[in-house]
Design an enzyme around this catalytic site. Sequence first.
Site, short mmCIF file in Angstrom:
data_model
loop_
_atom_site.label_atom_id
_atom_site.label_comp_id
_atom_site.label_asym_id
_atom_site.label_seq_id
_atom_site.Cartn_x
_atom_site.Cartn_y
_atom_site.Cartn_z
N GLY A 190 13.84 50.28 73.70
CA GLY A 190 13.46 48.95 73.22
C GLY A 190 12.18 48.98 72.43
N TYR B 61 14.90 36.61 86.90
CA TYR B 61 14.12 37.62 86.18
C TYR B 61 13.18 38.34 87.14
CZ TYR B 61 10.29 39.36 83.22
OH TYR B 61 9.32 40.15 82.64
#
Length: 265
Positions: A15, A155
């Site tokens: 990423g 999350y």
Amino acid sequence: MISLDLGGKRALVTGATRGLGFAMATRLAQAGALVGVNGRSAQSVTTALRDLRDAVPDGTFVGVVADLASEEGAASAVEQFPDADILINNIGIYHAGEVLDTPASVWADHYDANVLTGVRITRNVLPGMLARRWGRVVFIASDAAVAIPTDMVHYAASKTAILAVARGFAKATAGSGITVNSVIVGPSETDGLKGFVSEVVGTDLPWDQAQAEFMRVHRPLSIIQRLIRPEEVANMVVYLSSELSSATTGGALRVDGGYVDAILP
């Protein structure tokens, strides 16, 4: 002499095309590492490589186009960038949502993107590190792992899991010369958080005022009372990737601006 020289090391950052990952790739290259820049699309990787080469003209970068959401993608990343000495597990997603309104599918998406991507690539990279008896693996976690926000419990749960995963991999590599750690990152000035700030504060205020309002109302425990700059997170990552961190493993180190109101994670 204290040196963070990573010359001769190969560092794969997942990423890495924007945000924290981009900052980490930049800092690792500045320290002398050859950096594998991972992204899901050829276009995003090509753009990131251009910008990274502008930022670090003497740096060496290799594009790694692979979607780590599958075992095949993880294997492809290692084929494109073999023999990584350093692995930075940075991929992650986050979306706000009240716990009673968030469907199980969103929980599953967050667990897969935030936890299993790192598990897949680490399992592919570790055999080579074990054979060479040296390696550095860093998982990027969040203050939400230990200071659970009510608007993103799904999350937070995924980031708590990362702490366990990093600790487990560290124990699995005991005595090998490999270190595995996680970094607990506080509210950081990334495009993703800027969008989140706009959602909760609104778009009417100039950015400086908007982030100040966000920190005052929504993150009041921050001791530095500002968003963390991506390069500040990257500095910790470079240290953990270096020889200087050889006795630091299985840990959860904080770059949170003092946000987590605890002495230990």
